[in-house]
Write an enzyme that holds these catalytic residues in place. Structure first.
Site, short mmCIF file in Angstrom:
data_model
loop_
_atom_site.label_atom_id
_atom_site.label_comp_id
_atom_site.label_asym_id
_atom_site.label_seq_id
_atom_site.Cartn_x
_atom_site.Cartn_y
_atom_site.Cartn_z
N ASN A 211 -108.70 78.37 -21.67
CA ASN A 211 -107.62 77.53 -22.81
C ASN A 211 -108.15 77.29 -23.64
O ASN A 211 -109.50 76.89 -23.72
CB ASN A 211 -106.89 76.71 -21.94
CG ASN A 211 -107.47 75.58 -21.28
OD1 ASN A 211 -107.91 74.86 -22.13
ND2 ASN A 211 -107.44 75.50 -20.12
N PHE A 326 -103.05 62.94 -18.17
CA PHE A 326 -102.26 63.13 -19.09
C PHE A 326 -100.95 64.34 -19.00
O PHE A 326 -101.08 65.00 -18.18
CB PHE A 326 -103.08 64.12 -20.31
CG PHE A 326 -104.02 63.11 -21.00
CD1 PHE A 326 -103.74 62.85 -22.19
CD2 PHE A 326 -105.05 62.35 -20.63
CE1 PHE A 326 -104.35 61.93 -23.06
CE2 PHE A 326 -105.70 61.56 -21.25
CZ PHE A 326 -105.54 61.37 -22.54
O1 C5P Z 1 -99.04 69.36 -14.34
P1 C5P Z 1 -100.12 69.36 -15.50
O2 C5P Z 1 -101.10 70.38 -15.72
O3 C5P Z 1 -99.07 69.36 -16.91
O4 C5P Z 1 -100.73 68.04 -15.41
C1 C5P Z 1 -101.75 67.53 -16.46
C2 C5P Z 1 -102.47 66.58 -15.89
O5 C5P Z 1 -103.02 66.96 -14.61
C3 C5P Z 1 -103.70 66.24 -16.62
O6 C5P Z 1 -104.27 64.82 -16.70
C4 C5P Z 1 -104.65 67.08 -16.16
O7 C5P Z 1 -106.34 66.72 -16.35
C5 C5P Z 1 -104.49 67.11 -14.73
N1 C5P Z 1 -104.59 68.27 -13.89
C6 C5P Z 1 -105.57 68.30 -12.90
N2 C5P Z 1 -105.93 69.42 -12.08
C7 C5P Z 1 -105.17 70.60 -12.35
C8 C5P Z 1 -104.26 70.46 -13.56
C9 C5P Z 1 -103.79 69.49 -14.04
O8 C5P Z 1 -106.66 67.42 -12.94
N3 C5P Z 1 -105.42 71.63 -11.62
#
Ligand code: C5P
Length: 402
Positions: A211, A326
């Site tokens: 991404n 975040f």
């Molecule tokens: O669920 P979402 O992706 O929107 O959540 C975002 C948050 O979750 C961010 O803080 C991101 O760093 C963390 N995250 C994570 N591991 C993932 C997906 C998101 O730590 N696999």
């Protein structure tokens, strides 16, 4: 009380430092002095010690001095090092890093700001060698006061006369006011892990799903936590920005590697998950490069990646005291961020509205809301990512001290 390590070089202007010590003490400064061998030809250790009410040091290899104080401590215990008068010889030694007597050794060993008050004959001051040395010292961050122009004790006229004690004192106070404010390190003694950047999820040895995350916000947070005194490990996916200063950097590619690296950092007081972790990865990673003439997979099968933030929030044995995530949302910002808070069992979520605003991804600025499990949401005004990071570091320090 502010401590000045005063290095007295060998010039007729040395008599003026007695006045400097006296006036400085009236203004609340403490002086500890090193008298060079040449300096001792102009003022006596007794005169300096009487005015400073402190022992005067002069020998590098003095058994008693080294046992009591040591030249390293001498230079480190001061808030500021002042060289007055700074002779041409002392400036040359400083510019070239010599350490053959107590004064030059202390100057090389110090980690404190250094102010010099040069004093010498105008021909010596204007000599190409001195010019070179002065330019080098200025480039090294050494501050200068004077020299003044006028009649010299040697009978010549020109630039080279040491600045008056009042001017040197003002320069000392200025240096103390401007540069010696104790750095605020409210997170000293705390450990933190920060995730940043995107992840790369491999399809084969050359292709991956990724991404557009730049890593700017996560890197800024790691830098701000380190600047506030924390011991920080930054676990970052592939980014093209520089490593932040003062942090341990662990580079990873995939979400699974990122989780392993984060877990290896535990226990920590603070975890900030700012990485844009890929939610999905290809179910299979081909061992060799997928060839065009091979039958391409009709559909790409994806499987879910571990959620690092959620794993930390739900950690049994080693949950960090503060887990921060975040949330990039396009609508119902606070509501969605609050739901995320609960789902991932984290303490705080920094939510940014990515609906209307452009430039959050890869840009320098950010507009966020701080959503906390135990407090009403705070809307922060638009600010740079570095400012967001600093404000977050302040909030974290407050919360940990509570
Ligand atoms: O669920 P979402 O992706 O929107 O959540 C975002 C948050 O979750 C961010 O803080 C991101 O760093 C963390 N995250 C994570 N591991 C993932 C997906 C998101 O730590 N696999």
């Amino acid at each position: 009380m502010r401590r000045t390590l005063l290095i007295i070089g060998g010039g007729i202007a040395a008599y003026k430092v007695l006045e400097l010590i006296r006036r400085g003490r009236e203004r609340g400064l403490a002086f500890r002095a090193i008298l060079t061998r040449a300096g001792a030809e102009f003022v006596t250790p007794l005169a300096v010690a009487s005015l400073a009410e402190e022992k005067v040091y002069s020998e590098l290899f003095s058994l008693t001095d080294e046992a009591e104080m040591g030249h390293i401590r001498l230079s480190r215990e001061a808030d500021l090092v002042v060289v007055a008068p700074a002779t041409a010889d002392l400036l040359a030694k400083m510019a070239n890093g010599h350490a053959d007597d107590l004064a030059s050794t202390a100057l090389l060993a110090t980690d404190k700001p250094v102010l010099v008050a040069p004093a010498m004959n105008p021909m010596m001051w204007n000599h190409a060698a001195t010019r070179r040395n002065v330019a080098q010292l200025k480039a090294d961050g050494i501050a200068f006061v004077g020299p003044d122009a006028g009649d010299m004790a040697c009978g010549e006229t020109g630039a080279g006369r040491m600045a008056e004690p009042a001017a040197i004192l003002e320069a000392i106070l200025e240096a103390i006011r401007g540069r010696l404010q104790p750095a605020s390190r409210p997170l000293a003694g705390r450990r933190a892990v920060v995730t940043s950047g995107p992840t790369h999820e491999p399809l084969d040895p050359v292709r991956y799903i990724a991404n557009r995350s730049s890593g700017r916000q996560g890197h800024a947070i790691a830098a701000a936590l380190a600047a506030a005194g924390a011991d920080v490990t930054l676990v970052t996916g592939p980014v093209s920005i520089a490593d932040p200063e003062g942090v341990r950097v662990h580079r990873v590619e995939s979400a699974r590697d990122m989780l392993a690296a984060v877990e290896a950092c535990l226990p920590v007081d603070i975890a900030v998950c700012a990485a844009a972790v890929a939610d999905w990865r290809p179910a299979e990673t081909a061992r060799g490069k997928l060839k065009k003439d091979q039958a391409a997979p009709a559909t790409l099968t994806l499987v879910e990646n571990p959620d690092i933030l959620r794993t930390l929030g739900h950690h049994d044995a080693l949950r960090p005291r503060l887990v921060v995530g975040f949330a990039a949302e396009t609508d119902d910002l606070i509501e969605n961020a609050t739901a995320k808070l609960a789902r991932k069992a984290c303490d705080w979520v920094l939510a940014n509205d990515v609906g209307g605003s452009s430039g959050v991804f890869g840009g320098e600025r950010n507009t966020v809301h701080l959503v906390r499990a135990d407090a009403t949401p705070e809307a922060w005004p638009e600010m740079s990512k570095a400012e967001v990071a600093e404000r977050l570091a302040d909030r974290l320090a407050e919360a940990l001290d509570r």
